[in-house]
Scaffold this active site. Structure first.
Site, PDB file in Angstrom:
ATOM      1  CG  HIS A 110      -1.772  18.338   2.730  1.00  0.00           C
ATOM      2  ND1 HIS A 110      -2.849  17.436   2.289  1.00  0.00           N
ATOM      3  CD2 HIS A 110      -0.778  17.703   2.241  1.00  0.00           C
ATOM      4  CE1 HIS A 110      -2.498  16.355   1.489  1.00  0.00           C
ATOM      5  NE2 HIS A 110      -1.011  16.607   1.245  1.00  0.00           N
ATOM      6  CB  CYS A 121      10.303  37.010   7.752  1.00  0.00           C
ATOM      7  SG  CYS A 121       8.586  36.832   8.700  1.00  0.00           S
ATOM      8  N   GLY A 177     -10.410   7.412   6.517  1.00  0.00           N
ATOM      9  CA  GLY A 177     -11.266   8.570   5.669  1.00  0.00           C
ATOM     10  C   GLY A 177     -10.390   9.294   4.886  1.00  0.00           C
ATOM     11  CB  THR A 178      -7.332   8.624   2.902  1.00  0.00           C
ATOM     12  OG1 THR A 178      -7.073   7.403   2.765  1.00  0.00           O
ATOM     13  CG2 THR A 178      -6.771   9.154   4.225  1.00  0.00           C
ATOM     14  CG  ASN A 202     -12.203   5.130   3.289  1.00  0.00           C
ATOM     15  OD1 ASN A 202     -11.799   6.449   3.937  1.00  0.00           O
ATOM     16  ND2 ASN A 202     -12.251   5.129   2.152  1.00  0.00           N
TER      17      ASN A 202
END
Length: 236
Positions: A110, A121, A177-178, A202
């Site tokens: 991300h 550019c 950790g998602t 998690n």
């Protein structure tokens, strides 16, 4: 026997224990802004000063001396350094805590908060400080062409081909950790679940927790070091 090929996905939960706000925190920086106002290409075209100010605030938080890699970041960096086989760490986080901890086999899918990208550019350059609508690209000298090097809603995440190849060949997929709610990352477990072992680490069950072979729930600073110790004891 060769060590398993590992792909690890990390999300905001791993950095929350370092003091960084997550997208879902009710009192965090995201809670004070609508996504449509600060995290889309259309928002940047419409109100570039607002968007730059939002990311300047997030960058300032990252510069706070109190914000440091935690035990989970450090454990993954140790795994990266010592793992004798193939390993790829894919993070959804735009902070630099994995980098600071020492991870090198790393993809920021991300983007990266401390970098800027030129709309003219397409060069990517360091941007640890504030950006304004008048900031100049260090590569092409264009004024007003720099945007945060962050993937916004509606944009394609970075290095998806490389990530896809790693997922296709991995023996173990670990999600840390998602929330299991943000795609395409939330779909990675479905891509590998019938041909690789899958593990969720998690704080609480994610939306896709039922898709994993095994799920361990608790703080990342406890679960990740324990996972790394076990893997290195068996294979390193």
């Amino acid at each position: 026997m060769a060590p398993p090929k590992i792909v690890i996905l990390t999300g905001a939960g791993i950095s929350r224990e370092s003091g960084l706000h997550t997208f879902r925190d009710p009192d965090g920086i995201w809670a004070r802004h609508r996504i449509e106002d600060v995290a889309t290409p259309e928002a940047f075209a419409r109100t570039p000063a607002l968007v730059q100010g939002f990311y300047n605030a997030r960058r300032a938080q990252l510069r706070d001396p109190a914000i440091r890699p935690n035990a989970a970041h450090e454990a993954l960096a140790e795994l990266d350094a010592r793992w004798p086989g193939e390993l790829l760490l894919v993070t959804q986080n735009v902070d630099d805590l994995h980098d600071r901890a020492g991870s090198r086999r790393l993809i920021h899918m991300h983007g990266e908060l401390a970098k800027a990208r030129c709309l003219r550019c397409e060069g990517v350059s360091p941007a640890p400080g504030d950006l304004t609508p008048a900031s100049t690209c260090p590569d092409c000298d264009a004024a007003g062409s720099l945007r945060p090097h962050v993937v916004w809603f509606g944009e394609m995440p970075l290095e998806m081909e490389r990530i896809g190849q790693a997922l296709e060949g991995c023996d173990l997929f670990v999600s840390i950790g998602t929330s299991g709610a943000v795609y395409p990352a939330a779909g990675f477990v479905r891509e590998v679940r019938h041909r690789a072992d899958t593990l969720e680490l998690n704080l609480e069950p994610s939306e896709g927790s039922h898709l994993f072979d095994e799920a361990r729930h608790g703080p990342a600073t406890q679960l990740v070091p324990a996972f790394v110790r076990d893997m290195l004891a068996r294979w390193a």
